[in-house]
Design an enzyme around this catalytic site. Structure first.
Site, PDB file in Angstrom:
ATOM      1  N   GLU A   1      41.699  39.182  39.465  1.00  0.00           N
ATOM      2  CA  GLU A   1      41.069  40.459  39.794  1.00  0.00           C
ATOM      3  C   GLU A   1      41.996  41.440  40.484  1.00  0.00           C
ATOM      4  OE1 GLU A   1      38.607  43.646  41.179  1.00  0.00           O
ATOM      5  OE2 GLU A   1      39.856  42.367  42.458  1.00  0.00           O
TER       6      GLU A   1
ATOM      7  N   ASN B   1      35.147  45.574  48.643  1.00  0.00           N
ATOM      8  CA  ASN B   1      35.749  45.403  47.319  1.00  0.00           C
ATOM      9  C   ASN B   1      37.266  45.260  47.413  1.00  0.00           C
ATOM     10  OD1 ASN B   1      37.057  46.358  44.742  1.00  0.00           O
ATOM     11  ND2 ASN B   1      34.935  46.427  44.065  1.00  0.00           N
TER      12      ASN B   1
ATOM     13  N   ASN C   1      41.212  48.694  40.228  1.00  0.00           N
ATOM     14  CA  ASN C   1      42.227  48.615  41.275  1.00  0.00           C
ATOM     15  C   ASN C   1      43.416  49.532  41.015  1.00  0.00           C
ATOM     16  OD1 ASN C   1      41.031  46.643  43.008  1.00  0.00           O
ATOM     17  ND2 ASN C   1      41.457  45.104  41.443  1.00  0.00           N
TER      18      ASN C   1
END
Length: 354
Positions: free
Chosen positions: A53, A167, A269
């Site tokens: 991630e 997050n 991201n």
């Protein structure tokens, strides 16, 4: 009269629900298809099977990769396996991913890593900040990296009432950071309602042992977070508003809005090229596919490169795009000396030589 009023109220409610549904689909880019953009020298990274991630690369080419995220509403290929942190040395001719050992005493069974950030102290100590979701809560785990034996020593767990649905994170010191809360609520049903209704209650928080405060607000879903090489600006990705916000960092750690760059994709991201200042973004061309994860209609991947974001006309380049046949649900793209790592929310990871 009463029946007419009831019919009118039902009609109004139906119209509002239809409008919210249409707006929700637009925020998810539900109709978008992505044209492929291929890179010639890429391979899937062996050993990473259940997500990558977030990725953060040290100045010396050591790349940290978070893997194994279980996030409400999203697929997981290893729902019963604890999360992991991998390391890759991008100076090697054929880099491979190695799982980092985590010190005893840390609860590995509930490890659910999300965003990560590194900080190199004046004495060259490397700290790794990891957003963690044990039992679907939010904490920030602080580790010290021991390169000699490829291990992480757990230093402390950070919890706070303002860190509710964390997050991503960007470290500002050995014990301070900015963090995004991607939702106001942490309960899955309330999170969905928040998204469906289009509430802009997401925010950015500054944390230090002496002070914790909200420093920016009004986002649909504040997601990726990073800092410019000169450390003057903080970049915030709003995934459901399809944009990147440039915020100026003040002496008191508050953030002041400078500009917003609108894009046509769901931005996840953000990674920064330390030499050029370019922003590399892992994106989701169609968020509906990401949530549904239909084997016949896989979630796509997309990588954008933004050059000169502070200028009047930043250059936006689609570096890579795939329909999901190779890489599903790209969430991050990081570069080092002509090498590119592309990570995903729950799928594989890709290594490319540019």
């Amino acid at each position: 009269m009463g029946k007419l009023l009831a019919v009118a109220l039902v009609g109004i409610a139906a119209a509002l629900a239809a409008e919210r549904l249409l707006a929700f689909r637009n925020r998810l880019n539900a109709s978008r298809e992505v044209a492929p953009v291929t890179l010639p020298n890429c391979r899937l990274i062996k050993g990473i099977e259940s997500g990558s991630e977030d990725i953060d690369i040290l100045p010396n080419g050591l790349a940290f990769i978070s893997s194994g995220l279980k996030y409400p509403g999203l697929k997981s290929f290893a729902p019963d396996k604890p999360g992991e942190i991998f390391l890759m040395d991008l100076n090697e001719d054929n880099p491979r991913a190695v799982e980092l050992r985590i010190s005893r005493g840390f609860d590995l069974a509930s490890f659910n890593p999300h965003g990560i950030s590194t900080y190199v102290d004046r004495d060259d100590t490397v700290y790794l900040f990891v957003v963690n979701h044990p039992h679907q809560k939010s904490t920030v785990e602080l580790f010290k990296f021991v390169e000699d034996d490829n291990s992480l020593v757990h230093l402390k767990t950070i919890r706070h009432d303002l860190l509710t649905s964390v997050n991503d994170i960007v470290a500002m010191g050995p014990d301070s950071f900015y963090a995004t809360n991607d939702h106001y609520f942490s309960d899955f049903i309330l999170m969905f309602l928040e998204m469906f209704l289009g509430l802009t209650w997401s925010n950015v928080v500054y944390y230090s042992p002496k002070e914790v405060k909200e420093v920016a607000a009004g986002f649909y879903s504040a997601n990726g977070l990073n800092i410019s090489p000169d450390r003057k600006y903080i970049y915030v990705a709003d995934i459901f508003d399809h944009n990147v916000h440039v915020m100026e960092k003040q002496a008191n750690w508050n953030l002041t809005h400078v500009k917003t760059l609108q894009l046509d994709t769901l931005v996840d991201n953000l990674s920064i090229d330390p030499h050029t200042g370019d922003i590399w973004i892992g994106c989701h061309p169609n968020g509906m596919k990401l949530f549904y994860n239909d084997p016949e209609n896989l979630p796509a991947s997309e990588v954008l490169r933004i050059q000169n974001i502070l200028s009047e006309e930043p250059a936006v380049t689609r570096v890579y795009a795939d329909n999901g046949s190779v890489l599903q649900g790209s969430s991050v793209a990081s570069v080092y000396e002509g090498k590119l790592l592309i990570g995903t929310v729950f799928h594989r990871a890709l290594y490319c030589e540019l």
